[in-house]
Design a protein around this motif. Structure first.
Motif, PDB file in Angstrom:
ATOM      1  N   LEU A 117     -13.103 -13.666 -10.040  1.00  0.00           N
ATOM      2  CA  LEU A 117     -12.059 -12.660  -9.832  1.00  0.00           C
ATOM      3  C   LEU A 117     -10.743 -13.072 -10.482  1.00  0.00           C
ATOM      4  CD1 LEU A 117     -12.611 -11.771  -6.077  1.00  0.00           C
ATOM      5  CD2 LEU A 117     -13.273 -10.419  -8.063  1.00  0.00           C
ATOM      6  N   TYR A 119      -8.696 -15.172  -9.142  1.00  0.00           N
ATOM      7  CA  TYR A 119      -7.872 -14.973  -7.952  1.00  0.00           C
ATOM      8  C   TYR A 119      -6.590 -15.776  -8.083  1.00  0.00           C
ATOM      9  CZ  TYR A 119      -7.312 -13.873  -2.984  1.00  0.00           C
ATOM     10  OH  TYR A 119      -6.881 -13.377  -1.786  1.00  0.00           O
ATOM     11  N   PRO A 156      -0.549   3.513   2.174  1.00  0.00           N
ATOM     12  CA  PRO A 156      -0.870   2.079   2.096  1.00  0.00           C
ATOM     13  C   PRO A 156      -2.102   1.760   1.245  1.00  0.00           C
ATOM     14  CG  PRO A 156      -0.392   2.716   4.366  1.00  0.00           C
ATOM     15  CD  PRO A 156      -0.401   3.982   3.559  1.00  0.00           C
ATOM     16  N   ALA A 157      -3.187   2.504   1.455  1.00  0.00           N
ATOM     17  CA  ALA A 157      -4.409   2.154   0.731  1.00  0.00           C
ATOM     18  C   ALA A 157      -4.215   2.343  -0.770  1.00  0.00           C
ATOM     19  CB  ALA A 157      -5.583   2.996   1.222  1.00  0.00           C
ATOM     20  N   ASP A 158      -3.530   3.392  -1.135  1.00  0.00           N
ATOM     21  CA  ASP A 158      -3.263   3.628  -2.548  1.00  0.00           C
ATOM     22  C   ASP A 158      -2.418   2.485  -3.105  1.00  0.00           C
ATOM     23  OD1 ASP A 158      -3.124   5.420  -4.946  1.00  0.00           O
ATOM     24  OD2 ASP A 158      -0.983   5.264  -4.529  1.00  0.00           O
ATOM     25  N   LEU A 160      -2.121  -0.595  -1.993  1.00  0.00           N
ATOM     26  CA  LEU A 160      -2.843  -1.865  -2.049  1.00  0.00           C
ATOM     27  C   LEU A 160      -3.845  -1.866  -3.199  1.00  0.00           C
ATOM     28  CD1 LEU A 160      -3.285  -2.470   1.767  1.00  0.00           C
ATOM     29  CD2 LEU A 160      -1.624  -3.510   0.232  1.00  0.00           C
ATOM     30  N   GLN A 161      -4.481  -0.739  -3.406  1.00  0.00           N
ATOM     31  CA  GLN A 161      -5.474  -0.684  -4.471  1.00  0.00           C
ATOM     32  C   GLN A 161      -4.840  -0.722  -5.860  1.00  0.00           C
ATOM     33  OE1 GLN A 161      -7.942   2.859  -4.735  1.00  0.00           O
ATOM     34  NE2 GLN A 161      -9.370   1.852  -6.111  1.00  0.00           N
ATOM     35  N   PHE A 164      -1.120  -3.813  -5.443  1.00  0.00           N
ATOM     36  CA  PHE A 164      -1.271  -5.194  -4.992  1.00  0.00           C
ATOM     37  C   PHE A 164      -2.508  -5.877  -5.580  1.00  0.00           C
ATOM     38  CE2 PHE A 164      -2.937  -8.402  -2.099  1.00  0.00           C
ATOM     39  CZ  PHE A 164      -1.891  -9.309  -2.156  1.00  0.00           C
ATOM     40  N   LEU A 165      -3.668  -5.240  -5.482  1.00  0.00           N
ATOM     41  CA  LEU A 165      -4.889  -5.884  -5.977  1.00  0.00           C
ATOM     42  C   LEU A 165      -4.777  -6.296  -7.444  1.00  0.00           C
ATOM     43  CD1 LEU A 165      -7.891  -4.000  -4.287  1.00  0.00           C
ATOM     44  CD2 LEU A 165      -6.965  -6.242  -3.745  1.00  0.00           C
ATOM     45  N   PHE A 175      -7.322  -1.903 -12.079  1.00  0.00           N
ATOM     46  CA  PHE A 175      -7.129  -0.935 -10.996  1.00  0.00           C
ATOM     47  C   PHE A 175      -5.797  -0.198 -11.119  1.00  0.00           C
ATOM     48  CE2 PHE A 175     -10.085  -2.451  -7.342  1.00  0.00           C
ATOM     49  CZ  PHE A 175     -11.165  -2.272  -8.177  1.00  0.00           C
ATOM     50  N   PHE A 251       2.108 -11.786   2.060  1.00  0.00           N
ATOM     51  CA  PHE A 251       1.376 -11.267   0.909  1.00  0.00           C
ATOM     52  C   PHE A 251       2.210 -10.387  -0.012  1.00  0.00           C
ATOM     53  CE2 PHE A 251      -1.979 -12.279   3.902  1.00  0.00           C
ATOM     54  CZ  PHE A 251      -2.890 -12.925   3.082  1.00  0.00           C
ATOM     55  N   LEU A 252       3.210  -9.732   0.530  1.00  0.00           N
ATOM     56  CA  LEU A 252       3.874  -8.728  -0.298  1.00  0.00           C
ATOM     57  C   LEU A 252       5.272  -9.162  -0.732  1.00  0.00           C
ATOM     58  CD1 LEU A 252       2.700  -5.562   1.671  1.00  0.00           C
ATOM     59  CD2 LEU A 252       1.780  -6.444  -0.471  1.00  0.00           C
TER      60      LEU A 252
ATOM     61  N   ASP B 157      -2.385   7.140   6.274  1.00  0.00           N
ATOM     62  CA  ASP B 157      -2.997   6.416   5.163  1.00  0.00           C
ATOM     63  C   ASP B 157      -3.927   7.368   4.405  1.00  0.00           C
ATOM     64  OD1 ASP B 157      -3.719   4.351   3.523  1.00  0.00           O
ATOM     65  OD2 ASP B 157      -4.247   2.971   5.139  1.00  0.00           O
ATOM     66  N   THR B 159      -4.982   7.916   1.314  1.00  0.00           N
ATOM     67  CA  THR B 159      -6.021   7.476   0.382  1.00  0.00           C
ATOM     68  C   THR B 159      -7.174   6.836   1.135  1.00  0.00           C
ATOM     69  OG1 THR B 159      -4.573   7.232  -1.511  1.00  0.00           O
ATOM     70  CG2 THR B 159      -6.516   5.835  -1.483  1.00  0.00           C
ATOM     71  N   ASP B 160      -6.823   6.054   2.140  1.00  0.00           N
ATOM     72  CA  ASP B 160      -7.862   5.457   2.965  1.00  0.00           C
ATOM     73  C   ASP B 160      -8.709   6.562   3.591  1.00  0.00           C
ATOM     74  OD1 ASP B 160      -8.875   3.004   4.489  1.00  0.00           O
ATOM     75  OD2 ASP B 160      -8.424   4.396   6.110  1.00  0.00           O
ATOM     76  N   PHE B 183      -8.573  -0.954   2.783  1.00  0.00           N
ATOM     77  CA  PHE B 183      -8.004  -1.772   1.717  1.00  0.00           C
ATOM     78  C   PHE B 183      -7.057  -2.824   2.281  1.00  0.00           C
ATOM     79  CE2 PHE B 183      -9.417   1.409  -1.284  1.00  0.00           C
ATOM     80  CZ  PHE B 183      -9.804   0.605  -2.325  1.00  0.00           C
TER      81      PHE B 183
END
Lengths: 445, 448
Positions: A117, A119, A156-158, A160-161, A164-165, A175, A251-252, B157, B159-160, B183
């Motif tokens: 990865l 990482y 958040p999920a958007d 992070l994907q 952040f990832l 990504f 992490f952020l 959330d 997108t989740d 995520f």
């Protein structure tokens, strides 16, 4: 549907009893009747301590994380790349120490996967750390610039994907080219078409290869866990979660970033943490569901004394951590926040948790005061790790004796160290275990 | 904005002028002849003037061609799902056979059959896939895909929610996504391992195996539209459909009609909050810094705000505020929202006038056009509304007469585009020609 409804109507105590039952009868075939009997005794010991009852004796969490590698004549580096060796060393350790618990090697991340990865937010032996380093090291950084708070809060999920990832791993860099799913409308053509981009496809192909590799590692970790179970030892980290403040701070934003944010953009920080509460809860629940043990380990970082004032702790750190803990409690789980550093100044703030629901695991702490102020909760700790690493067995044993004297009466105490011992004299671990047996017996009412 | 300095400091009219300039002089189009270029510019100018409530040389026409060329060419929706090349050949022939049109573009909404078979979205029925083979259009399948208690989760959330709840629910191909972990990858690298799940992996492998086909399909679609533009026909679908009314997003795709109607009574606050967030997300992800595109027009089909679905008060409270917010955001970016008011908007006319002058183009289906001209004609360009029923079953003479009356009612002073009330999906090239002829015969403005 009816079953689900009924389950939703249960109190947290009832849900927890179900989980405790499953913990006591994990549905494995024990290697012997004796192993089964010992397993029940060990788990019962923890359950009673959690419920503030008196078990037969004080239970112990053997305070090791990476230690089995070195103990069994290997190294962290070697076991990160050789999963058979990983399994061998952890089981050797298990057999050699007559403890109450098994700490699975689930945080000994597979080196090959991290390599694949690319990482970037962790160092490990041979990769940023000396070959003989006994532990891994997280690399903190300002991975999220302050102007991106809104993106994180809004979705958040958007975030992070797509933000952040790609920063956390070279292989996930593509990504950032994915299109947002936020206002997604029914027809998935737009989602599918992005996979025609060779970079995005390549990222997924790398992930799949890495996932296959991770499966091999997970199989070894799982086998070690099964072998431990069958030998009569339970895991005591069923799941893992985090304080929302640490999710942002570690992490952020990094330490420097989040400290500034408490002054410069407190509202954004609060909003971001609120968004991460459900993420932290669902992570804890999902990870614990995969285990027989309902304890959720929550390592705490930036709330320790010295990092912030009490008013800051009460404003920024505690409220969302408490929500996460209550979210877990409400699912019948047992949060075990591990208060790294010094939580002495926080004792008054952290009391506000339902009776018998939580294990507070302390590092630097006046345990007498903790016992007094947190009489309604199980506490764990706190033989200094310095003593564990450098002291003599008699000193360790004496320290344990004193701790038991202070904390054990009436139940609600788990003996362990203030942090994990990665290198040191194995006899010090034996000393801790024998102290529990020698000094930790309850009268039996 | 790319290539345009001070974009952020421009007024919306200035931004729109930039987009109009781009529409008028498309840098990516090499016209096949000077004649084609001249016609293209005349046509775009005609539309631009109408939008700006000015008088063009004559009334511009958006012919309701829809997928009718397929049937004119002896083919069908279903056949073209499996043979886009054939479709593109037919469209090219149709264009030549027809001649003068103010706008024209390639087949729309005909998805790739091989992909549709694999994806099998529960939200869309297609000829041969949930509809009879000879069905001439796709059909959206409404349902309560989001339960009433999921508003909060969606808002917290989105997108989740879309990835792990909605996509698995609506689309069998994505069922495995319900097994994806959230995520919360920031907790470490555990997330990667979830993708070792064979079902999830199979889903991604399927997606990857389809993506080249989809790309070919999409590129071919762009190619045919380019081909058409090079021959002098402007495209209306410049911005594509970027968004619908926030209310419709919840009503159509998530809660269904029954669900949304209950929500207006039982959880109005949640609905408001969700629509407001949907609006903000749409602005952030789809509208802000929208690139220069083939045309600045954004066609937006509207559904549940029509006269019969809700009361005036409900329209005022639930439907209009966020829809208006969307219009304003588009206008502010120099875009031209072109809401397509399916059904009847007679009661709404007095409520929808509250937008910047010439900012919005309203395209009506069954609304009284005379009333529309009277009530919002000073504020908005209006388009409409030769009934689809007439186009399908009437004679060219009847069509022409209806067009004549429409022009008489709506054209004076400019700000009118003649259009169908809805697209037709049958071979009635005769009636389409009658519409075009009517515009030329009755719709010429006198030079002042």
């Amino acid at each position: 549907m009816t079953a689900a409804k009924e389950r939703a109507d249960l109190t947290w105590q009832e849900k927890r009893e179900e989980r405790f039952k499953r913990w006591l009868s994990p549905g494995v075939s024990f290697e012997s009747a004796a192993a089964e009997k010992l397993y029940r005794e060990r788990v019962t010991r923890f359950i009673k301590a959690i419920k503030l009852e008196e078990p037969d004796r004080v239970p112990v969490i053997t305070p090791v994380q990476y230690f089995p590698a070195v103990y069994a004549g290997s190294s962290l580096k070697k076991v990160m790349y050789d999963y058979d060796e990983l399994k061998r060393t952890w089981l050797k350790f298990l057999r050699d120490f007559d403890g109450d618990s098994f700490i699975p090697p689930s945080l000994v991340f597979p080196g090959k996967v991290l390599d694949m990865l690319d990482y970037k937010i962790q160092k490990w032996p041979g990769h940023g750390l000396p070959d003989n380093a006994p532990s891994q090291q997280f690399i903190e950084g300002e991975y999220m610039p302050p102007e991106e708070y809104d993106a994180l809060i809004s979705d958040p999920a958007d975030y992070l994907q797509r933000y952040f990832l790609p920063r956390s791993a070279g292989a996930l860099e593509p990504f950032r080219k994915m299109s947002p799913l936020t206002p997604f409308v029914a027809i998935p053509v737009g989602y599918i078409i992005q996979f025609a981009d060779p970079a995005i496809r390549g990222a997924y192909e790398t992930i799949f290869a890495a996932a296959q590799e991770a499966l091999k590692w997970a199989a070894a970790v799982g086998e070690a866990g099964q072998a431990a179970l069958s030998a009569g030892f339970s895991n005591v980290w069923g799941g893992m979660s985090q304080a929302p403040f640490d999710m942002v701070g570690d992490f952020l934003r990094g330490t420097r970033g989040i400290m500034m944010d408490m002054f410069r953009r407190p509202d954004k920080l609060h909003e971001a943490m609120a968004r991460l509460v459900p993420v932290a809860v669902s992570y804890g629940v999902d990870s614990a569901n995969a285990s027989e043990c309902p304890i959720v380990f929550i390592p705490l970082h930036k709330g320790t004394g010295g990092f912030m004032s009490n008013p800051q702790f009460e404003e920024f750190y505690w409220p969302t951590l408490r929500e996460v803990m209550l979210g877990l409690v409400n699912e019948g789980l047992v949060p075990m926040p591990f208060a790294e550093g010094n939580y002495q100044p926080r004792l008054d703030a952290i009391k506000d948790i339902p009776r018998g629901s939580t294990i507070w695991f302390f590092e630097h702490m006046d345990m007498a005061e903790a016992r007094k102020k947190l009489g309604h909760l199980c506490i764990a700790g706190n033989v200094p790790v310095s003593l564990m690493c450098t002291g003599r067995p008699e000193e360790v044993k004496e320290r344990c004796r004193r701790l038991i004297e202070i904390c054990a009466p009436g139940g609600g105490y788990i003996l362990t160290a203030g942090a994990y011992m990665d290198i040191g004299n194995p006899d010090n671990l034996h000393a801790m275990l024998s102290a529990a047996k020698e000094y930790g017996r309850y009268g039996g009412k | 904005m790319e290539g345009i300095p001070n974009w952020d400091k421009m007024t919306w009219q200035e931004k729109r002028e930039e987009r109009f300039k781009r529409w008028l002089n498309p840098p990516d189009v090499k016209f096949v002849s000077e004649e084609a270029e001249k016609l293209y510019k005349q046509r775009v100018t005609r539309l631009m003037k109408a939008i700006k409530l000015e008088e063009p040389d004559r009334v511009p026409v958006m012919l309701p061609t829809g997928n009718s060329p397929a049937y004119w060419g002896g083919s069908s929706f279903r056949e073209l799902m499996y043979d886009y090349k054939k479709g593109h050949e037919i469209w090219k022939k149709f264009m030549v056979a027809f001649g003068d049109m103010d706008i024209f573009s390639g087949p729309a909404f005909i998805p790739c059959g091989q992909i549709a078979e694999v994806v099998r979205s529960r939200q869309q029925a297609l000829p041969g896939l949930g509809l009879p083979d000879d069905a001439y259009m796709n059909q959206f399948v409404e349902g309560e895909y989001m339960t009433a208690d999921e508003y909060d989760r969606y808002m917290m959330d989105p997108t989740d929610y879309n990835l792990r709840v909605m996509m698995p629910r609506t689309t069998p191909l994505f069922e495995s996504f319900s097994k994806l972990p959230p995520f919360s990858a920031i907790m470490g690298n555990f997330w990667v391992m979830a993708l070792a799940d064979p079902d999830i992996r199979r889903t991604f492998e399927t997606i990857m195996s389809l993506s080249d086909t989809q790309m070919e399909w999409t590129l071919a679609g762009m190619e045919i539209n380019q081909y058409i533009r090079e021959r002098g026909y402007p495209s209306l679908w410049g911005g594509g459909i970027m968004a619908g009314a926030p209310f419709d997003h919840f009503a159509d795709a998530l809660r269904g009609t029954r669900g949304i109607v209950l929500d207006m009574f039982r959880r109005p606050k949640k609905l408001h909050e969700a629509m407001e967030r949907q609006l903000q997300w749409t602005i952030e992800t789809n509208i802000k810094n929208f690139p220069m595109s083939a045309s600045p027009i954004c066609v937006m089909p509207l559904h549940k705000g029509d006269d019969t679905f809700m009361s005036d008060r409900q329209f005022e409270e639930f439907y209009w505020p966020t829809l208006r917010g969307l219009f304003l955001a588009m206008i502010d970016e120099g875009l031209v929202p072109l809401p397509f008011a399916e059904g009847r908007y007679n009661n709404r006319l007095k409520q929808i006038a509250d937008t910047p002058k010439s900012g919005v183009v309203w395209w009506f289906d069954q609304t009284d056009m005379k009333a529309a001209k009277r009530i919002i004609g000073d504020v908005c360009c209006i388009a409409g509304n030769v009934p689809a029923s007439l186009m399908l079953t009437g004679t060219p003479a009847q069509v022409k007469e209806t067009c004549r009356r429409l022009i008489a009612d709506c054209a004076p002073g400019g700000g009118f585009i003649m259009a169908g009330g809805a697209h037709i999906d049958a071979d009635r090239i005769d009636n389409l020609k009658a519409m075009m002829d009517a515009a030329k015969e009755y719709g010429v403005y006198k030079k002042k």
